[in-house]
Design a protein around this motif. Structure first.
Motif, mmCIF file in Angstrom:
data_model
loop_
_atom_site.group_PDB
_atom_site.id
_atom_site.type_symbol
_atom_site.label_atom_id
_atom_site.label_comp_id
_atom_site.label_asym_id
_atom_site.label_seq_id
_atom_site.Cartn_x
_atom_site.Cartn_y
_atom_site.Cartn_z
ATOM 1 N N UNK A 44 0.816 -1.203 0.000
ATOM 2 C CA UNK A 44 0.000 0.000 0.000
ATOM 3 C C UNK A 44 0.848 1.250 0.000
ATOM 4 N N UNK A 45 0.339 2.356 -0.560
ATOM 5 C CA UNK A 45 1.104 3.601 -0.626
ATOM 6 C C UNK A 45 1.258 4.252 0.745
ATOM 7 N N UNK A 46 2.453 4.740 1.028
ATOM 8 C CA UNK A 46 2.743 5.504 2.239
ATOM 9 C C UNK A 46 3.622 6.687 1.867
ATOM 10 N N UNK A 47 3.635 7.702 2.726
ATOM 11 C CA UNK A 47 4.440 8.893 2.502
ATOM 12 C C UNK A 47 5.751 8.774 3.263
ATOM 13 N N UNK A 48 6.873 8.920 2.527
ATOM 14 C CA UNK A 48 8.185 8.806 3.141
ATOM 15 C C UNK A 48 8.818 10.161 3.392
ATOM 16 N N UNK A 49 10.134 10.161 3.522
ATOM 17 C CA UNK A 49 10.859 11.397 3.764
ATOM 18 C C UNK A 49 10.635 12.362 2.605
ATOM 19 N N UNK A 50 10.450 13.652 2.943
ATOM 20 C CA UNK A 50 10.159 14.701 1.961
ATOM 21 C C UNK A 50 8.902 14.386 1.151
ATOM 22 N N UNK A 51 7.979 13.644 1.779
ATOM 23 C CA UNK A 51 6.691 13.270 1.194
ATOM 24 C C UNK A 51 6.831 12.450 -0.089
ATOM 25 N N UNK A 52 7.931 11.715 -0.179
ATOM 26 C CA UNK A 52 8.122 10.818 -1.320
ATOM 27 C C UNK A 52 7.324 9.537 -1.084
ATOM 28 N N UNK A 53 6.436 9.156 -1.999
ATOM 29 C CA UNK A 53 5.621 7.955 -1.792
ATOM 30 C C UNK A 53 6.426 6.672 -1.979
ATOM 31 N N UNK A 54 6.047 5.656 -1.255
ATOM 32 C CA UNK A 54 6.635 4.325 -1.431
ATOM 33 C C UNK A 54 5.570 3.285 -1.111
ATOM 34 N N UNK A 55 5.837 2.044 -1.452
ATOM 35 C CA UNK A 55 4.908 0.951 -1.197
ATOM 36 C C UNK A 55 5.350 0.191 0.055
ATOM 37 N N UNK A 56 4.529 0.235 1.074
ATOM 38 C CA UNK A 56 4.845 -0.483 2.301
ATOM 39 C C UNK A 56 4.468 -1.950 2.125
ATOM 40 N N UNK A 57 5.192 -2.832 2.820
ATOM 41 C CA UNK A 57 4.941 -4.270 2.744
ATOM 42 C C UNK A 57 4.550 -4.764 4.135
ATOM 43 N N UNK A 58 3.396 -5.414 4.224
ATOM 44 C CA UNK A 58 2.925 -5.978 5.484
ATOM 45 C C UNK A 58 2.258 -7.320 5.203
ATOM 46 N N UNK A 59 2.093 -8.128 6.228
ATOM 47 C CA UNK A 59 1.233 -9.283 6.094
ATOM 48 C C UNK A 59 -0.210 -8.797 6.030
ATOM 49 N N UNK A 60 -0.989 -9.370 5.126
ATOM 50 C CA UNK A 60 -2.385 -8.953 4.979
ATOM 51 C C UNK A 60 -3.192 -9.453 6.172
ATOM 52 N N UNK A 61 -3.859 -8.536 6.861
ATOM 53 C CA UNK A 61 -4.641 -8.891 8.047
ATOM 54 C C UNK A 61 -6.101 -8.445 7.953
ATOM 55 N N UNK A 62 -6.461 -7.719 6.876
ATOM 56 C CA UNK A 62 -7.822 -7.203 6.727
ATOM 57 C C UNK A 62 -8.458 -7.739 5.457
ATOM 58 N N UNK A 63 -9.781 -7.848 5.466
ATOM 59 C CA UNK A 63 -10.524 -8.208 4.259
ATOM 60 C C UNK A 63 -10.422 -7.043 3.280
ATOM 61 N N UNK A 64 -9.849 -7.225 2.085
ATOM 62 C CA UNK A 64 -9.497 -6.114 1.194
ATOM 63 C C UNK A 64 -10.656 -5.189 0.835
#
Length: 326
Positions: free
Chosen positions: A53-73
């Motif tokens: 999923x998209x997240x905001x990084x340093x200087x508001x640069x977007x990146x894709x975070x990686x997690x184990x899926x725990x929610x019904x999409x």
């Protein structure tokens, strides 16, 4: 803890090497656990076990975070379109609730750290939609983007998933202004790891006790007081929306007093309504600070919960007298 944690790296190259080294070591060490979780998720919810999923990084640069899926999409997309997940949403997968509670769903973010998207320690990663909303609502919210987000940090350790963004921002901004303290980071990492193992152990014990008929007279040292008459009564059960006491007249306003193991008190004001059952009240915190106190101190819904004192029911009259002045 929050007074010594800092996010401002004064030696970027060295700090980057430190983050890669620690993340790599953790990834290798925890690989059996990660593979076991992946296998359990595979057999309970199919091949779609990772969340990107998209997240905001340093200087508001977007990146894709990686997690184990725990929610019904589908349900998650509908509920969290413009907000974080409410505490009572109940849209977790079969293993999702326990993974979210002990934070093991975050382990794949070690890859994000190695890639340079995140640090070991920093503000919690946020989605662009939430960042846009909170930037308009909270003064100085964007300061968090001066540094990389982190896998751990004071807010991740001391706040629940639904805690106030305003209080989080205040704590994050203080840490952004302080220089990195690697010793404090490693200490926090050890404390979080120990707490997670402790929580897993407690859940295993609770599961085993389902088959036991033994009873206990011990309760957490939490009291409900009527603000007008100031008569404290021991709370026997409390969750996110209701609590139970014995033999108390219904107050419309009250406060919870939580005695910590150190002897200190934490208080939260609440609005009370009758649930229909004797001694059972529905409650709402008066403001976001009171909600934080209840979530952290009364419910312990954080990674590192505080040590709350325990009392024996037979001591209630004695303790009630001690509480009369609160």
């Amino acid at each position: 803890m929050s007074s010594v944690i800092g996010f401002r790296d004064t030696w970027p190259f060295g700090y980057r090497l430190y983050n890669v080294a620690v993340a790599t070591l953790l990834l290798v060490t925890l690989s059996p656990t990660i593979l076991l979780l992946a296998f359990l998720l595979l057999i309970t919810q199919g091949p779609n076990i990772l969340y990107f999923g998209p997240r905001m990084g340093k200087n508001q640069r977007p990146f894709q975070i990686i997690k184990f899926r725990t929610l019904c999409p589908k349900r998650a997309r509908a509920i969290t379109a413009d907000r974080t997940l409410p505490a009572d949403a109940n849209i977790e997968t079969r293993l999702g609730k326990i993974l979210r509670e002990v934070r093991l769903d975050e382990l794949p973010q070690l890859v994000n750290i190695i890639r340079g998207d995140m640090n070991i320690c920093g503000p919690r990663p946020v989605r662009p939609e939430i960042a846009a909303i909170e930037s308009r609502r909270i003064k100085g919210y964007e300061k968090r983007f001066d540094v990389r987000p982190g896998l751990i940090g004071p807010t991740q350790a001391c706040f629940g998933h639904g805690a106030s963004k305003r209080i989080r921002a205040r704590m994050n901004n203080l840490a952004v202004n302080r220089p990195v303290n690697i010793a404090a980071e490693l200490s926090l990492l050890v404390r979080i790891g120990s707490s997670i193992l402790h929580r897993i152990g407690k859940k295993s014990v609770k599961f085993a006790k389902r088959f036991s008929t033994g009873k206990t007279s011990a309760f957490k040292d939490i009291y409900l007081s009527d603000i007008v008459q100031n008569k404290p009564s021991l709370v026997h059960r409390i969750d996110m929306s209701s609590l139970s006491v014995r033999g108390v007249d219904l107050p419309s306003d009250g406060h919870l007093a939580i005695r910590l193991h150190s002897g200190a008190l934490r208080r939260a004001r609440v609005k009370l309504t009758q649930s229909g059952a004797p001694g059972i009240f529905n409650y709402k915190p008066v403001n976001e600070v009171d909600a934080f106190v209840i979530e952290r101190y009364a419910l312990g819904r954080v990674i590192i919960p505080p040590r709350v004192a325990w009392s024996i029911e037979s001591r209630q009259p004695e303790l009630a007298g001690q509480e009369a002045g609160i």
